[in-house]
Design an enzyme around this catalytic site. Structure first.
Site, PDB file in Angstrom:
ATOM      1  N   ASP A   1      44.059 -21.250 -22.697  1.00 18.25           N
ATOM      2  CA  ASP A   1      44.735 -22.352 -22.020  1.00 18.25           C
ATOM      3  C   ASP A   1      46.173 -21.926 -21.751  1.00 18.25           C
ATOM      4  O   ASP A   1      46.813 -21.348 -22.628  1.00 18.25           O
ATOM      5  CB  ASP A   1      44.711 -23.595 -22.921  1.00 18.25           C
ATOM      6  CG  ASP A   1      44.245 -24.829 -22.190  1.00 18.25           C
ATOM      7  OD1 ASP A   1      44.942 -25.232 -21.238  1.00 18.25           O
ATOM      8  OD2 ASP A   1      43.199 -25.390 -22.575  1.00 18.25           O
TER       9      ASP A   1
ATOM     10  N   GLU B   1      43.864 -27.136 -13.634  1.00 11.57           N
ATOM     11  CA  GLU B   1      43.610 -28.571 -13.778  1.00 11.57           C
ATOM     12  C   GLU B   1      44.413 -29.252 -12.676  1.00 11.57           C
ATOM     13  O   GLU B   1      45.616 -29.052 -12.569  1.00 11.57           O
ATOM     14  CB  GLU B   1      44.099 -29.030 -15.157  1.00 11.57           C
ATOM     15  CG  GLU B   1      43.733 -30.464 -15.469  1.00 11.57           C
ATOM     16  CD  GLU B   1      44.518 -31.029 -16.649  1.00 11.57           C
ATOM     17  OE1 GLU B   1      44.005 -31.944 -17.289  1.00 11.57           O
ATOM     18  OE2 GLU B   1      45.648 -30.569 -16.912  1.00 11.57           O
TER      19      GLU B   1
ATOM     20  N   HIS C   1      37.766 -31.862 -23.084  1.00  9.35           N
ATOM     21  CA  HIS C   1      38.385 -32.501 -24.257  1.00  9.35           C
ATOM     22  C   HIS C   1      39.160 -33.771 -23.920  1.00  9.35           C
ATOM     23  O   HIS C   1      39.692 -34.405 -24.825  1.00  9.35           O
ATOM     24  CB  HIS C   1      39.322 -31.489 -24.919  1.00  9.35           C
ATOM     25  CG  HIS C   1      40.466 -31.126 -24.010  1.00  9.35           C
ATOM     26  ND1 HIS C   1      40.281 -30.415 -22.846  1.00  9.35           N
ATOM     27  CD2 HIS C   1      41.784 -31.406 -24.067  1.00  9.35           C
ATOM     28  CE1 HIS C   1      41.444 -30.282 -22.226  1.00  9.35           C
ATOM     29  NE2 HIS C   1      42.375 -30.871 -22.952  1.00  9.35           N
ATOM     30  N   ASP C   2      39.260 -34.114 -22.647  1.00  4.72           N
ATOM     31  CA  ASP C   2      40.016 -35.304 -22.245  1.00  4.72           C
ATOM     32  C   ASP C   2      39.125 -36.451 -21.782  1.00  4.72           C
ATOM     33  O   ASP C   2      39.633 -37.451 -21.278  1.00  4.72           O
ATOM     34  CB  ASP C   2      40.962 -34.959 -21.075  1.00  4.72           C
ATOM     35  CG  ASP C   2      42.086 -34.026 -21.477  1.00  4.72           C
ATOM     36  OD1 ASP C   2      42.498 -34.056 -22.652  1.00  4.72           O
ATOM     37  OD2 ASP C   2      42.555 -33.262 -20.609  1.00  4.72           O
TER      38      ASP C   2
ATOM     39  N   ASP D   1      46.818 -25.512 -17.349  1.00  2.00           N
ATOM     40  CA  ASP D   1      47.059 -26.924 -17.646  1.00  2.00           C
ATOM     41  C   ASP D   1      47.932 -27.565 -16.562  1.00  2.00           C
ATOM     42  O   ASP D   1      48.899 -26.951 -16.104  1.00  2.00           O
ATOM     43  CB  ASP D   1      47.780 -26.994 -18.999  1.00  2.00           C
ATOM     44  CG  ASP D   1      47.848 -28.389 -19.595  1.00  2.00           C
ATOM     45  OD1 ASP D   1      46.784 -28.951 -19.894  1.00  2.00           O
ATOM     46  OD2 ASP D   1      48.964 -28.910 -19.776  1.00  2.00           O
TER      47      ASP D   1
HETATM   48  C1  GLC Z   1      46.227 -31.665 -19.837  1.00  2.01           C
HETATM   49  C2  GLC Z   1      45.364 -31.455 -21.047  1.00  2.01           C
HETATM   50  C3  GLC Z   1      45.558 -32.606 -21.980  1.00  2.01           C
HETATM   51  C4  GLC Z   1      47.018 -32.653 -22.368  1.00  2.01           C
HETATM   52  C5  GLC Z   1      47.929 -32.654 -21.154  1.00  2.01           C
HETATM   53  C6  GLC Z   1      49.323 -32.311 -21.545  1.00  2.01           C
HETATM   54  O1  GLC Z   1      45.882 -32.791 -19.131  1.00  2.01           O
HETATM   55  O2  GLC Z   1      44.039 -31.293 -20.680  1.00  2.01           O
HETATM   56  O3  GLC Z   1      44.749 -32.543 -23.102  1.00  2.01           O
HETATM   57  O4  GLC Z   1      47.252 -33.810 -23.126  1.00  2.01           O
HETATM   58  O5  GLC Z   1      47.559 -31.712 -20.199  1.00  2.01           O
HETATM   59  O6  GLC Z   1      49.431 -30.941 -21.846  1.00  2.01           O
END
Ligand code: GLC
Ligand code: CA
Length: 581
Positions: free
Chosen positions: A107, A277, A354-355, A214
């Site tokens: 990540d 993402e 995971h979200d 991310d």
């Molecule tokens: C992304 C991650 C998430 C995190 C956020 C801040 O959305 O997937 O889990 O809380 O970024 O880093």
């Protein structure tokens, strides 16, 4: 049915064909009995992943971190969170993956750091510190009743204000996520250089094969920091995603990252891969600017249209469950399939990470054991036959489902939930509003994905030793839903996933690379045709409802998810079929 001829055939790349399995380190496997998953635990389970047929693992953050946001708050990119292991053990994991012919991606969390990162500590130490400008510091816009007023009305994604006042220097700093996660100032070239050095070069030199990036569209913000439009007049902080997503210099920054990454190769000589993402970017044309191969930025991105179904209207809102139907699920899935047809863009196929809540609970049916398995197989058939890179999240392959609704809110550990609850109390929310929130959280809280992996039927599901206390409660259903059980039953979801992954690889011209055409059907049926370059076709038909629906059988049935597997003119509840035409 006439298919439009594709004008562009997708370049073959390993990262397009790979099945990528996401590991959330704290909840995967605890090898030393302290209740927290760890890196040696992952190494121990690699043969399991090989047997599943995956090609690559994506490791959620394992870096040094105070764990305010489960490691997405990094205090040192070049070190490991001690309960997970050491630098040496991380190297062992990278090497072990390669020895199994698996690739591994990390990540890349570079929009913000932890407030415990030395960069931030220096930055906050004085207004004249050379790193002051590495983060966003602003003076109060004024004072009211002896209290400083934030520079603007931006709210944090994790609820509350996006600005925190620092007594020592009497200025505010920006944090779009938790207070302990200050946003880095990407406008500063020196900051960018330090980010590339510590978070990218450092790990690429150690042999990783790519990154999941991310919030890949958030580093460039509107640095005039204007007030956001007032959407909710009852509170001061307003949603502000338009002001800090997809900012003016985003593509310039991603080109720099591409340039760093292209200096390296994957362990077998292939390209370094990236998957970004990409929240809050609904327009196809905006997405194409990131993933068209000609742009040399990101390999592919995660789109949130499907997994955001049910979430509140304002970005980041998980407190008011919105109704959605099978029609919405198929519309959103089809959107990003059609997006890549005949172009040099690529896409991802996923329903979990995971979200998000668990896919069977949200898009299938978890009410009975039979329907859990059947709808889980349906989702596997849909996902494994769609174009793009397939991502699986730990536990998805055995059909793990959401936490039980009977569980108390204290079982929810996510900082987002904790902040939401704090804010509700602060705003004096009434019982009706609290129930509404609970109802939403039971479906879409991030915690559902974070309960420990269910390995077997021993106490704590074999995730950690019997005497250990897992950091998060294990789902009560583990005696039924676990890897050992699922491996033993020939008609289990796990064995079905293995078969689907095998079929996807066997017919990759159709399933991974094929041209997608949505078939016009009843709202509850998701049916699509995939066509390979040589004209060979398959049709996937999925009844995403609990009622039987009529269906006219087409040519040769390859596979079905119901026991009798007959090619009848009725699709049973949650029945899916794959035909070869
Ligand atoms: C992304 C991650 C998430 C995190 C956020 C801040 O959305 O997937 O889990 O809380 O970024 O880093
Ligand atoms: Ca451990």
């Amino acid at each position: 049915m006439a298919l439009s001829a594709s004008t562009y055939s997708h370049d073959r790349k390993w990262w397009k064909e790979a099945v990528i399995y996401q590991i959330y380190p704290s909840s995967f496997y605890d090898s030393n009995g302290d209740g927290v998953g760890d890196i040696p635990g992952i190494v121990e389970k690699l043969p399991y992943l090989v047997s599943l047929g995956v090609d690559c693992i994506w490791l959620s953050p394992h870096y040094a971190s105070p764990q305010i946001d489960m490691g997405y708050d990094i205090s040192n990119y070049q070190d490991i969170y001690p309960p997970y292991g050491t630098l040496e053990q991380t190297q062992e994991l990278i090497d072990a993956c390669h020895a199994y012919n698996l690739k591994i991606i990390f990540d890349l969390v570079i929009n913000h750091t932890s407030s415990e990162h030395t960069w931030f500590k220096e930055s906050r130490s004085s207004k004249t510190n050379p790193k002051r400008d590495w983060y966003f510091w602003k003076s109060p816009r004024g004072w009211k009743g002896g209290k400083p007023l934030a520079p603007n009305n931006w709210g944090s994604i994790f609820s509350g204000p996006a600005w925190e006042f620092d007594e020592a220097t009497q200025q505010f700093y920006l944090h779009l996520f938790a207070t302990e996660m200050p946003d880095l100032n990407w406008e500063n070239a020196e900051t960018r250089k330090a980010i590339y050095e510590t978070s990218m070069h450092f790990w690429l030199k150690r042999g990783i094969d790519g990154f999941r990036v991310d919030v890949a569209n958030k580093y460039s913000k509107n640095i005039a920091f204007p007030d956001a439009e007032i959407i909710n007049p009852n509170v001061y902080e307003q949603p502000n995603s338009k002001l800090h997503y997809n900012g003016p210099r985003m593509h310039e920054y991603l080109s720099e990252i591409y340039e760093v990454l292209s200096q390296y190769r994957a362990f077998d000589g292939g390209e370094i891969m990236t998957v970004g993402e990409l929240p809050n970017t609904p327009l196809e044309s905006d997405v194409r600017a990131y993933v068209s191969a000609a742009k040399k930025q990101l390999g592919m991105v995660f789109h949130f249209d499907t997994v955001s179904l049910g979430l509140g209207k304002t970005p980041g809102n998980r407190t008011l469950l919105q109704p959605y139907t099978a029609k919405d699920v198929k519309r959103t899935l089809a959107k990003w399939q059609s997006f890549v047809n005949g172009t040099d863009s690529w896409t991802t196929v996923f329903l979990e990470n995971h979200d998000e809540g668990r896919s069977i609970s949200r898009f299938g049916n978890d009410k009975t054991e039979e329907l859990r398995t059947r709808s889980g197989k349906l989702l596997a058939m849909v996902l494994a036959t769609m174009t793009g890179t397939l991502f699986l999240y730990q536990g998805q392959e055995i059909g793990m489902i959401n936490m039980p609704v009977s569980w108390n809110l204290s079982e929810y550990k996510d900082v987002w939930v904790v902040n939401i609850l704090k804010q509700l109390v602060k705003n004096g929310a009434n019982k009706e509003r609290m129930d509404q929130v609970l109802n939403a959280l039971q479906m879409v809280a991030r915690d559902h994905a974070r309960t420990p992996m269910q390995w077997d039927e021993s106490p704590h599901a074999g995730f950690c030793g019997e005497k250990a206390t897992p950091w998060m409660r294990v789902n009560d259903n583990y005696p039924k839903i676990n890897v050992i059980n699922e491996s033993a039953k020939s008609d289990s979801l796990l064995n079905f996933w293995k078969r689907m992954i095998g079929l996807r690889k066997e017919y990759k011209d159709i399933f991974v690379y094929g041209t997608f055409t949505l078939v016009d059907t009843d709202d509850d049926i998701f049916a699509f045709i995939k066509e390979g370059e040589d004209g060979k076709r398959a049709t996937t038909v999925a009844n995403m409802s609990s009622k039987a629906v009529p269906w006219k059988p087409s040519s040769r049935l390859l596979l079905s998810n119901v026991p009798a597997g007959n090619d009848t003119d009725t699709l049973q509840s949650w029945e899916a079929r794959i035909y070869f035409n």
